[in-house]
Design a protein around this motif. Structure first.
Motif, short mmCIF file in Angstrom:
data_model
loop_
_atom_site.label_atom_id
_atom_site.label_comp_id
_atom_site.label_asym_id
_atom_site.label_seq_id
_atom_site.Cartn_x
_atom_site.Cartn_y
_atom_site.Cartn_z
N ARG A 66 0.96 -1.42 0.02
CA ARG A 66 -0.11 0.04 -0.05
C ARG A 66 0.85 1.19 -0.11
O ARG A 66 1.97 1.10 0.64
CB ARG A 66 -0.80 0.01 1.14
N PRO A 67 0.60 2.02 -0.78
CA PRO A 67 -0.47 2.17 -1.65
C PRO A 67 -0.24 1.45 -2.83
O PRO A 67 0.79 0.87 -3.21
CB PRO A 67 -0.29 3.72 -2.02
N GLU A 68 -1.28 1.37 -3.57
CA GLU A 68 -1.41 0.41 -4.96
C GLU A 68 -0.32 0.95 -5.71
O GLU A 68 0.11 2.04 -5.88
CB GLU A 68 -2.91 0.32 -5.42
N VAL A 69 0.31 -0.08 -6.43
CA VAL A 69 1.40 0.24 -7.76
C VAL A 69 0.87 -0.25 -8.99
O VAL A 69 0.48 -1.43 -9.16
CB VAL A 69 2.61 -0.47 -7.13
N PHE A 70 1.18 0.70 -10.06
CA PHE A 70 0.83 0.14 -11.29
C PHE A 70 2.06 -0.16 -11.86
O PHE A 70 3.11 0.32 -11.67
CB PHE A 70 0.17 1.52 -12.17
N MET A 71 2.05 -1.20 -12.84
CA MET A 71 3.25 -1.98 -13.35
C MET A 71 2.90 -2.18 -14.62
O MET A 71 1.88 -2.56 -15.16
CB MET A 71 3.66 -2.96 -12.49
N ARG A 72 4.06 -2.33 -15.55
CA ARG A 72 4.13 -2.91 -16.93
C ARG A 72 5.18 -3.80 -16.89
O ARG A 72 6.52 -3.66 -16.35
CB ARG A 72 4.39 -1.58 -17.81
N GLY A 73 5.28 -4.75 -17.71
CA GLY A 73 6.38 -5.74 -17.95
C GLY A 73 5.83 -7.06 -18.63
O GLY A 73 4.88 -7.17 -19.23
N CYS A 74 7.09 -8.03 -18.57
CA CYS A 74 6.66 -9.09 -19.40
C CYS A 74 6.08 -10.27 -18.39
O CYS A 74 6.40 -10.28 -17.25
CB CYS A 74 8.24 -9.92 -19.68
N ALA A 75 5.40 -11.03 -18.72
CA ALA A 75 4.65 -12.22 -18.28
C ALA A 75 5.02 -13.38 -18.78
O ALA A 75 4.91 -13.57 -19.93
CB ALA A 75 3.30 -12.07 -17.89
N ILE A 76 5.42 -14.60 -18.00
CA ILE A 76 5.50 -15.69 -18.61
C ILE A 76 4.76 -16.96 -17.79
O ILE A 76 4.78 -16.99 -16.67
CB ILE A 76 6.93 -16.21 -18.81
N ILE A 77 3.92 -17.53 -18.55
CA ILE A 77 3.12 -18.55 -18.01
C ILE A 77 3.25 -20.01 -18.90
O ILE A 77 3.63 -19.91 -19.83
CB ILE A 77 1.71 -17.86 -17.86
N PRO A 78 2.80 -21.14 -18.07
CA PRO A 78 2.90 -22.32 -18.64
C PRO A 78 1.93 -22.26 -19.94
O PRO A 78 1.00 -21.51 -20.05
CB PRO A 78 2.42 -23.23 -17.66
N LYS A 79 2.47 -23.07 -20.97
CA LYS A 79 1.89 -23.21 -22.19
C LYS A 79 0.45 -23.50 -22.29
O LYS A 79 -0.39 -23.26 -23.07
CB LYS A 79 2.52 -24.04 -23.22
N ASN A 80 0.17 -24.52 -21.26
CA ASN A 80 -1.24 -24.91 -20.88
C ASN A 80 -2.31 -23.90 -20.49
O ASN A 80 -3.51 -23.91 -20.48
CB ASN A 80 -1.43 -26.17 -20.23
N GLU A 81 -1.76 -22.88 -20.02
CA GLU A 81 -2.56 -21.65 -19.71
C GLU A 81 -2.73 -20.58 -20.76
O GLU A 81 -1.80 -20.44 -21.72
CB GLU A 81 -1.97 -20.89 -18.43
N THR A 82 -3.61 -19.86 -21.05
CA THR A 82 -3.92 -18.95 -22.09
C THR A 82 -4.22 -17.55 -21.92
O THR A 82 -4.27 -16.47 -22.42
CB THR A 82 -5.43 -19.37 -22.92
#
Length: 107
Positions: A66-82
């Motif tokens: 707190r306080p809330e934070v705005f973020m931008r960036g890369c995300a990587i997730i398992p291939k079985n997730e969409t």
């Protein structure tokens, strides 16, 4: 603030060598990062791991600090997730989460 940025980098913003490039920044809900000013962002290359998808992502972390934070960036997730927003919500709730798959689309 350093802890939030470090956590975001650790969880969803890994840098390295992949074709997908995203903007990376973090700031308050009134920051240049939130508004999308180029001066506040750095360019990031997402890693390309076998059996994982990479996405550009942006949104507001609601529980990390707190306080809330705005973020931008890369995300990587398992291939079985969409949907990286749904997947990451299991670890870091992200309000207004948006994702995309073209270079620098998270501006």
């Amino acid at each position: 603030m350093k802890i939030v940025v470090t956590l975001w980098v650790f969880i969803v913003a890994i840098t390295g060598g992949s074709a997908l490039k995203c903007y990376l920044c973090a700031g308050s809900l009134k920051s240049d990062c939130k508004v999308g000013k180029q001066i506040s962002m750095v360019e990031q290359e997402c890693l390309n791991f076998p059996n994982f998808h990479d996405f550009c992502i942006q949104g507001t972390s609601t529980k990390t600090v707190r306080p809330e934070v705005f973020m931008r960036g890369c995300a990587i997730i398992p291939k079985n997730e969409t949907d990286p927003c749904k997947y990451l919500a299991n670890f870091v709730p992200i309000l207004g989460c948006q994702f995309c798959t073209t270079d620098f689309c998270n501006k």
